[in-house]
Design an enzyme around this catalytic site. Structure first.
Site, PDB file in Angstrom:
ATOM      1  N   GLN A  90      55.416   4.422  33.884  1.00  0.00           N
ATOM      2  CA  GLN A  90      54.605   4.373  32.669  1.00  0.00           C
ATOM      3  C   GLN A  90      53.179   4.836  32.952  1.00  0.00           C
ATOM      4  O   GLN A  90      52.560   5.522  32.137  1.00  0.00           O
ATOM      5  CB  GLN A  90      54.584   2.942  32.126  1.00  0.00           C
ATOM      6  CG  GLN A  90      53.853   2.765  30.802  1.00  0.00           C
ATOM      7  CD  GLN A  90      54.649   3.311  29.640  1.00  0.00           C
ATOM      8  OE1 GLN A  90      55.857   3.485  29.754  1.00  0.00           O
ATOM      9  NE2 GLN A  90      53.991   3.586  28.535  1.00  0.00           N
ATOM     10  N   GLU A  91      52.671   4.488  34.107  1.00  0.00           N
ATOM     11  CA  GLU A  91      51.292   4.820  34.453  1.00  0.00           C
ATOM     12  C   GLU A  91      51.121   6.288  34.834  1.00  0.00           C
ATOM     13  O   GLU A  91      50.148   6.936  34.419  1.00  0.00           O
ATOM     14  CB  GLU A  91      50.807   3.938  35.615  1.00  0.00           C
ATOM     15  CG  GLU A  91      50.623   2.474  35.269  1.00  0.00           C
ATOM     16  CD  GLU A  91      49.384   2.227  34.413  1.00  0.00           C
ATOM     17  OE1 GLU A  91      48.590   3.161  34.209  1.00  0.00           O
ATOM     18  OE2 GLU A  91      49.219   1.089  33.945  1.00  0.00           O
ATOM     19  N   SER A  92      52.037   6.818  35.630  1.00  0.00           N
ATOM     20  CA  SER A  92      51.770   8.127  36.245  1.00  0.00           C
ATOM     21  C   SER A  92      52.954   9.071  36.284  1.00  0.00           C
ATOM     22  O   SER A  92      52.805  10.215  36.736  1.00  0.00           O
ATOM     23  CB  SER A  92      51.295   7.913  37.676  1.00  0.00           C
ATOM     24  OG  SER A  92      52.323   7.317  38.450  1.00  0.00           O
TER      25      SER A  92
END
Length: 490
Positions: free
Chosen positions: A342-344
């Site tokens: 989700q972040e990267s």
């Protein structure tokens, strides 16, 4: 008088009479106990949950099959013809997409009518029997059923004509042959009809309902079984994985392929049909179709990858690091992987507009505080992110004892900052909702913090917040985590 009647009769006569009386009594009892009754077949009454309620819930739940064309994971990312189209439709109606995977067709119909899902997004052939229990959308495309069989071992040195002589090209030649197909599939009905048409029995071996079509195709390729049936679209893709397979013998006329909804979901059905008409007019539809059904090279790469849910056990190249870090945190490693995606999207070099860097999107100040010296280094970055998660978990554990509930607070705090989540909790207290529950409680007031009457409330210390981002962040991570758990074998 009765005794005098029998007194002078022979013993055999008396025995005969007794036997007859006994049989008459049995006959009467049997008739009474087996009196035919009208058969009571319980009506399948689907739950009442149409589009309006789906929108109010904020998500549409799709029941899908794990296949190399419909829905699968590749390098941590959900993909597939069904998945891509479902994502577009969810965006169209303004809800998030939730996925539930089952390989059982019967179970899929039960889940739909029980309300565990809103739509079956398999590549379902429209049949009369199925139309009795569900409604079908407009068809997406048509396909034929084909026989999947092996070419001769030395087929590369043979001409096309020589190969054809070794293979079944006339359906009549299937008489007496064992053909393995998935129970409750449209292939069973087709083979039964074919047996009638050709005047002889095809030996139909019904595998368990959970047997995947692609697994049966693989078994043909590896000589474990001789024949199976598949939709031509799927068969052609799998023939690119296994060149030994031949899928050129038709078993059926073209059939319509569509999605299914409950018979009382008129709003959803109408909405889907209108959307299908529109999307098929746009280049997007052909791009998605060609991506999964007309690109055998790309399909082959995905299928053979260790990072594919079609057979691999990995999510990313950083799995080993993630497993160690998750263990130190007490998390399932697939949960931490879902957050990192989700972040990267597992890109260690990505940098956000706000200066957050790397796999877990850590800003330099936070990285320094939690021991990272190089945020582009996967180990340093994940270590810093896990230390931040541990700090947040320790804080929330003082008030929220339930670990599953606390997780949502931790993830939201990681995304938007601790202060905004504390504000939402205080608003929940003030307005009579449960400050220890996330869904529809603290989550609701985090969304409300974009409105002046809430972000200017005296209990609010951190001001304005666009709450949709952290709310969706939590939902998407937990949804992806469930996908990883369902599809990635560990």
């Amino acid at each position: 008088m009765a005794l005098s009647f029998y007194k002078n009769r022979p013993l055999y006569y008396l025995c005969f009479v007794l036997v007859m009386v006994f049989m008459a009594g049995c006959h009467k009892t049997t008739n009474e106990s087996t009196e035919p009754e009208e058969e009571q077949i319980p009506a399948v009454r689907p739950v009442d949950f149409d589009l309006e309620r789906i929108k109010k819930r904020g998500s549409i739940i799709a029941i899908v099959d794990n296949s190399s064309t419909g829905y699968f994971l590749y390098r941590g990312r959900p993909m597939g013809y069904e998945y891509d189209l479902l994502s577009l439709y969810a965006e169209q109606i303004g809800v998030t997409l939730e996925i539930k995977v089952t390989t059982s067709i019967d179970e899929a119909f039960d889940m739909l009518n029980n309300g565990e899902g809103d739509i079956i997004a398999y590549s379902l052939a429209i049949t009369k029997a199925r139309k009795e229990i569900v409604d079908f959308t407009h068809s997406h495309y048509t396909t034929r059923q084909v026989l999947v069989q092996r070419k001769p071992r030395n087929w590369r040195r043979m001409t096309r004509a020589e190969i054809d002589k070794k293979l079944i090209r006339n359906q009549v030649d299937l008489i007496g042959k064992e053909v393995h197909v998935r129970k409750s599939s449209s292939f069973v009905d087709r083979l039964q009809n074919l047996s009638d048409e050709i005047g002889g029995d095809v030996l139909i071996i019904e595998e368990q309902d959970s047997a995947e079509s692609e697994e049966l195709i693989r078994q043909v390729a590896f000589s474990e079984i001789d024949y199976t049936i598949a939709d031509e679209t799927m068969a052609l893709v799998n023939a690119s994985y296994y060149p030994i397979l031949d899928v050129r013998t038709d078993i059926s006329f073209p059939q319509q392929i569509a999605w299914a909804v409950r018979k009382n979901s008129d709003q959803l059905l109408n909405s889907l049909n209108e959307w299908i008409v529109q999307v098929k007019k746009k280049p997007t539809f052909n791009i998605i179709y060609n991506k999964y059904f007309k690109s055998p090279r790309a399909s082959l790469i995905r299928a053979k990858s260790s990072y594919s849910s079609m057979g691999g056990e990995k999510i990313s190249v950083y799995d080993d690091i993630i497993k160690v870090a998750a263990d130190s945190l007490g998390w399932d490693w697939q949960l931490l992987a879902a957050q990192i995606y989700q972040e990267s999207h597992f890109d260690p070099n990505v940098e956000s507009w706000a200066g957050a860097i790397g796999l877990m999107q850590i800003v330099p100040e936070t990285g320094e505080r939690y021991g990272a010296t190089d945020l582009t280094d996967p180990v340093d970055n994940i270590m810093a992110g896990v230390n931040l998660l541990r700090f947040l978990d320790d804080l929330w554990s003082k008030t929220i004892k339930d670990a599953d509930e606390r997780l949502k607070f931790v993830l939201a705090s990681y995304n938007v900052g601790l202060g905004h989540v504390v504000d939402a909790r205080e608003l929940a207290k003030k307005y009579g909702r449960d400050p220890l529950k996330w869904d529809d409680n603290v989550e609701y007031f985090l969304l409300m913090k974009s409105k002046p009457e809430f972000f200017r409330d005296p209990v609010v210390k951190s001001g304005y917040c666009r709450g949709e981002e952290p709310v969706n962040y939590v939902k998407e991570i937990l949804n992806r985590y469930q996908q990883y758990r369902q599809l990635i074998t560990t």
